[in-house]
Design an enzyme around this catalytic site. Structure first.
Site, PDB file in Angstrom:
ATOM      1  N   ARG A   1       0.654  -1.196   0.056  1.00  0.00           N
ATOM      2  CA  ARG A   1      -0.564   0.168  -0.094  1.00  0.00           C
ATOM      3  C   ARG A   1       1.029   1.516  -0.295  1.00  0.00           C
ATOM      4  O   ARG A   1       0.238   2.082  -0.358  1.00  0.00           O
ATOM      5  CB  ARG A   1      -0.931  -0.107   1.518  1.00  0.00           C
TER       6      ARG A   1
ATOM      7  N   ARG B   1     -18.014  -4.900  10.021  1.00  0.00           N
ATOM      8  CA  ARG B   1     -16.173  -4.474  10.413  1.00  0.00           C
ATOM      9  C   ARG B   1     -16.815  -2.497  11.547  1.00  0.00           C
ATOM     10  O   ARG B   1     -17.036  -2.005  10.488  1.00  0.00           O
ATOM     11  CB  ARG B   1     -15.751  -4.340   8.944  1.00  0.00           C
TER      12      ARG B   1
HETATM   13  P1  AMP Z   1      -8.655  -3.407   4.444  1.00  0.00           P
HETATM   14  O1  AMP Z   1      -8.781  -4.743   4.548  1.00  0.00           O
HETATM   15  O2  AMP Z   1      -7.143  -3.797   3.208  1.00  0.00           O
HETATM   16  O3  AMP Z   1      -9.692  -2.308   4.182  1.00  0.00           O
HETATM   17  O4  AMP Z   1      -6.936  -2.327   5.077  1.00  0.00           O
HETATM   18  C1  AMP Z   1      -8.356  -2.544   6.820  1.00  0.00           C
HETATM   19  C2  AMP Z   1      -7.167  -1.556   8.021  1.00  0.00           C
HETATM   20  O5  AMP Z   1      -5.489  -1.847   7.787  1.00  0.00           O
HETATM   21  C3  AMP Z   1      -6.778  -0.452   6.497  1.00  0.00           C
HETATM   22  O6  AMP Z   1      -7.230   0.970   6.717  1.00  0.00           O
HETATM   23  C4  AMP Z   1      -5.532  -0.078   7.232  1.00  0.00           C
HETATM   24  O7  AMP Z   1      -5.431   1.307   8.825  1.00  0.00           O
HETATM   25  C5  AMP Z   1      -4.800  -1.138   7.769  1.00  0.00           C
HETATM   26  N1  AMP Z   1      -3.510  -1.945   6.871  1.00  0.00           N
HETATM   27  C6  AMP Z   1      -3.987  -3.610   6.094  1.00  0.00           C
HETATM   28  N2  AMP Z   1      -3.137  -3.292   4.772  1.00  0.00           N
HETATM   29  C7  AMP Z   1      -1.982  -2.455   4.995  1.00  0.00           C
HETATM   30  C8  AMP Z   1      -1.286  -2.102   4.354  1.00  0.00           C
HETATM   31  N3  AMP Z   1      -0.295  -3.131   3.157  1.00  0.00           N
HETATM   32  N4  AMP Z   1      -0.219  -1.264   4.853  1.00  0.00           N
HETATM   33  C9  AMP Z   1      -0.407  -0.033   6.281  1.00  0.00           C
HETATM   34  N5  AMP Z   1      -1.659  -0.852   6.701  1.00  0.00           N
HETATM   35  C10 AMP Z   1      -2.965  -1.361   6.672  1.00  0.00           C
END
Ligand code: AMP
Length: 193
Positions: free
Chosen positions: A89, A134
């Site tokens: 990311r 969530r």
């Molecule tokens: P997601 O389920 O991919 O939408 O991720 C949910 C949350 O987890 C994001 O809003 C970030 O706070 C954190 N997160 C997930 N993947 C990453 C990543 N690769 N780098 C940094 N934070 C992450």
């Protein structure tokens, strides 16, 4: 080994498409969001630290996420390949992933970027919040997550574009139609198992 990144903003369908791709092609699915939520639920020190960022819709620091990915890759050493979902990311994460894979004599083969208009992303995430519970799927945090995507994550696409690995795919058709387009790209490298 075949390694794929499913790229795109929150709500673009990365998780949904990953689970179908994982089953069809027998790849290991690594979602940093799922791994982090798991740590949060278990209340580990990493989870407690990560939650502070996640609750605000901010990215968790690179070193935390990179360490987590590294141990997951090691754990699944015999895999046919990986689908990375929600990672990398940031540019630092993309560079770290290249190094980790290079160390294993492999690399990223393909990056499929799901393109979905912003109003559709918000609609999907609000709906998911109602059904999934969530805590970061509420309108306030959704807006921050999308902002964080455009500020820090979108530029990762150009990193892979420069390496000739990026394919942009329209992500607001039906789940099945989107899968068919993704599969056509993957089939150039690997046939379903
Ligand atoms: P997601 O389920 O991919 O939408 O991720 C949910 C949350 O987890 C994001 O809003 C970030 O706070 C954190 N997160 C997930 N993947 C990453 C990543 N690769 N780098 C940094 N934070 C992450």
């Amino acid at each position: 080994m075949f390694n794929l990144i499913l790229f795109g903003p929150p709500g673009s369908g990365k998780g949904t498409q990953s689970s179908t791709i994982m089953k069809s092609y027998h790849l290991e699915h690594i979602s940093t969001g799922d791994l982090l939520r798991d740590e949060v639920n278990k209340k580990t020190p990493l989870g407690v630290e990560a939650k502070k960022y996640m609750d605000q819709g901010l990215l968790v620091p690179d070193e935390v996420v990179i360490g987590m990915i590294s141990s997951k890759i090691d754990e699944k050493a015999g895999a046919r390949g990986f689908i990375f979902d929600g990672f990398p990311r940031t540019s630092a994460q993309a560079e770290a992933l290249d190094k980790l894979l290079e160390f294993k004599n492999t690399g990223i083969h393909l990056v499929l970027s799901l393109e979905v208009p912003e109003h559709e992303l918000v609609k999907r995430l609000v709906n998911r919040g109602i059904t999934s519970g969530r805590s970061d799927d509420n309108e306030d945090v959704i807006a921050k997550r999308i902002k964080e995507y455009y500020a820090k994550t979108e530029q990762v696409a150009s990193y892979y574009y420069q390496h000739g690995k990026l394919e942009r795919v329209k992500g607001d058709n039906s789940i099945e139609d989107t899968f068919k387009i993704l599969a056509k790209h993957i089939d150039k490298y690997l046939l379903p198992a």
